[in-house]
Write a protein that holds these residues in place. Sequence first.
Motif, PDB file in Angstrom:
ATOM      1  N   ARG A 119      10.261  -1.743  15.682  1.00 34.73           N
ATOM      2  CA  ARG A 119       9.523  -0.428  15.860  1.00 34.73           C
ATOM      3  C   ARG A 119       8.668  -0.239  14.374  1.00 34.73           C
ATOM      4  O   ARG A 119       8.898  -0.912  13.196  1.00 34.73           O
ATOM      5  CB  ARG A 119      10.371   0.870  15.652  1.00 34.73           C
ATOM      6  N   LYS A 120       7.422   0.481  14.490  1.00 41.44           N
ATOM      7  CA  LYS A 120       7.006   0.778  13.289  1.00 41.44           C
ATOM      8  C   LYS A 120       5.563   2.110  13.522  1.00 41.44           C
ATOM      9  O   LYS A 120       5.489   2.221  14.608  1.00 41.44           O
ATOM     10  CB  LYS A 120       6.019  -0.524  12.813  1.00 41.44           C
ATOM     11  N   ASP A 121       5.391   2.564  12.604  1.00 37.18           N
ATOM     12  CA  ASP A 121       4.429   3.589  12.823  1.00 37.18           C
ATOM     13  C   ASP A 121       3.075   3.103  11.867  1.00 37.18           C
ATOM     14  O   ASP A 121       2.921   2.769  10.907  1.00 37.18           O
ATOM     15  CB  ASP A 121       4.983   4.818  12.040  1.00 37.18           C
ATOM     16  N   LYS A 122       1.952   3.322  12.900  1.00 41.03           N
ATOM     17  CA  LYS A 122       0.680   2.823  12.430  1.00 41.03           C
ATOM     18  C   LYS A 122       0.016   4.233  11.698  1.00 41.03           C
ATOM     19  O   LYS A 122      -0.010   5.278  12.407  1.00 41.03           O
ATOM     20  CB  LYS A 122      -0.136   2.358  13.413  1.00 41.03           C
ATOM     21  N   GLN A 123      -0.122   4.175  10.507  1.00 46.92           N
ATOM     22  CA  GLN A 123      -0.703   5.132   9.778  1.00 46.92           C
ATOM     23  C   GLN A 123      -2.156   5.348   9.666  1.00 46.92           C
ATOM     24  O   GLN A 123      -2.722   4.401   9.459  1.00 46.92           O
ATOM     25  CB  GLN A 123      -0.259   5.287   8.130  1.00 46.92           C
ATOM     26  N   LEU A 124      -2.757   6.469  10.610  1.00 46.50           N
ATOM     27  CA  LEU A 124      -4.203   6.750  10.402  1.00 46.50           C
ATOM     28  C   LEU A 124      -4.366   7.808   9.363  1.00 46.50           C
ATOM     29  O   LEU A 124      -3.414   8.184   8.621  1.00 46.50           O
ATOM     30  CB  LEU A 124      -4.553   7.156  11.620  1.00 46.50           C
ATOM     31  N   ARG A 125      -5.645   8.291   9.068  1.00 43.75           N
ATOM     32  CA  ARG A 125      -5.857   9.201   7.912  1.00 43.75           C
ATOM     33  C   ARG A 125      -4.876  10.562   8.010  1.00 43.75           C
ATOM     34  O   ARG A 125      -4.401  10.967   7.081  1.00 43.75           O
ATOM     35  CB  ARG A 125      -7.267   9.666   8.022  1.00 43.75           C
ATOM     36  N   ASN A 126      -5.156  11.094   9.267  1.00 45.86           N
ATOM     37  CA  ASN A 126      -4.222  12.178   9.232  1.00 45.86           C
ATOM     38  C   ASN A 126      -3.224  12.439  10.569  1.00 45.86           C
ATOM     39  O   ASN A 126      -2.436  13.528  10.814  1.00 45.86           O
ATOM     40  CB  ASN A 126      -5.220  13.708   9.527  1.00 45.86           C
ATOM     41  N   LYS A 127      -2.678  11.313  11.237  1.00 43.29           N
ATOM     42  CA  LYS A 127      -1.685  11.242  12.058  1.00 43.29           C
ATOM     43  C   LYS A 127      -0.951   9.627  11.976  1.00 43.29           C
ATOM     44  O   LYS A 127      -1.530   8.944  11.640  1.00 43.29           O
ATOM     45  CB  LYS A 127      -2.171  11.643  13.424  1.00 43.29           C
ATOM     46  N   SER A 128       0.247   9.849  12.596  1.00 38.26           N
ATOM     47  CA  SER A 128       0.893   8.632  12.671  1.00 38.26           C
ATOM     48  C   SER A 128       1.049   8.217  14.042  1.00 38.26           C
ATOM     49  O   SER A 128       1.546   9.086  15.112  1.00 38.26           O
ATOM     50  CB  SER A 128       2.320   8.894  11.974  1.00 38.26           C
ATOM     51  N   ILE A 129       0.842   6.922  14.299  1.00 37.81           N
ATOM     52  CA  ILE A 129       1.098   6.621  15.908  1.00 37.81           C
ATOM     53  C   ILE A 129       2.552   5.626  15.830  1.00 37.81           C
ATOM     54  O   ILE A 129       2.346   4.510  15.254  1.00 37.81           O
ATOM     55  CB  ILE A 129      -0.175   5.762  16.195  1.00 37.81           C
ATOM     56  N   PRO A 130       3.304   6.082  16.618  1.00 33.66           N
ATOM     57  CA  PRO A 130       4.655   5.227  16.818  1.00 33.66           C
ATOM     58  C   PRO A 130       4.440   3.958  17.765  1.00 33.66           C
ATOM     59  O   PRO A 130       3.931   4.165  19.020  1.00 33.66           O
ATOM     60  CB  PRO A 130       5.850   5.868  17.166  1.00 33.66           C
TER      61      PRO A 130
END
Length: 161
Positions: A119-130
């Motif tokens: 599992r990982k969270d992809k970090q965008l500018r203002n949100k995180s996508i699991p």
Amino acid sequence: MRAAQDRQSKYANVRRRSLSFEQGDRVFLKISPFRGTVRSGKRGKLSPRYIGPYEILERIGDLANRLALPPALSSIYDEFHVSMLKKYQPDPSHVLQPDETELDETLSYFERPIKIMDRKDKQLRNKSIPLVKVQWSRHGVEETTWELEQDTRKKYPEIFV
């Protein structure tokens, strides 16, 4: 008008080839891979397109052929258009046995996830996508793909238990 039609048919027929098979010939049968989810990676393009070889029992007209299908494919109608067939060139690496692939009536097969590898969270500018790393059926560990956790949870809740 006739000259324009002849010119267009000449262009269209450049790559067209006439397919005809005789009784007793061996052919591959075209299948359509369908996973139920959009997957990244090279496996989708390189997945098997044909199964077989199968013997032609009889010709039905110029374009249809009846094949000798194994009992595992008894639910599929045994007459196929020539566009669904490919001539068999004897080579053991070409053969994909039907018991390895579960086909439905539409000649499609489904790949199901076996387990979640990571599992990982992809970090965008203002949100995180699991995201989850999924291992698929009939594929090795090296062919795992990253999928959206939300979509995977919705389609395959049994692997999150």
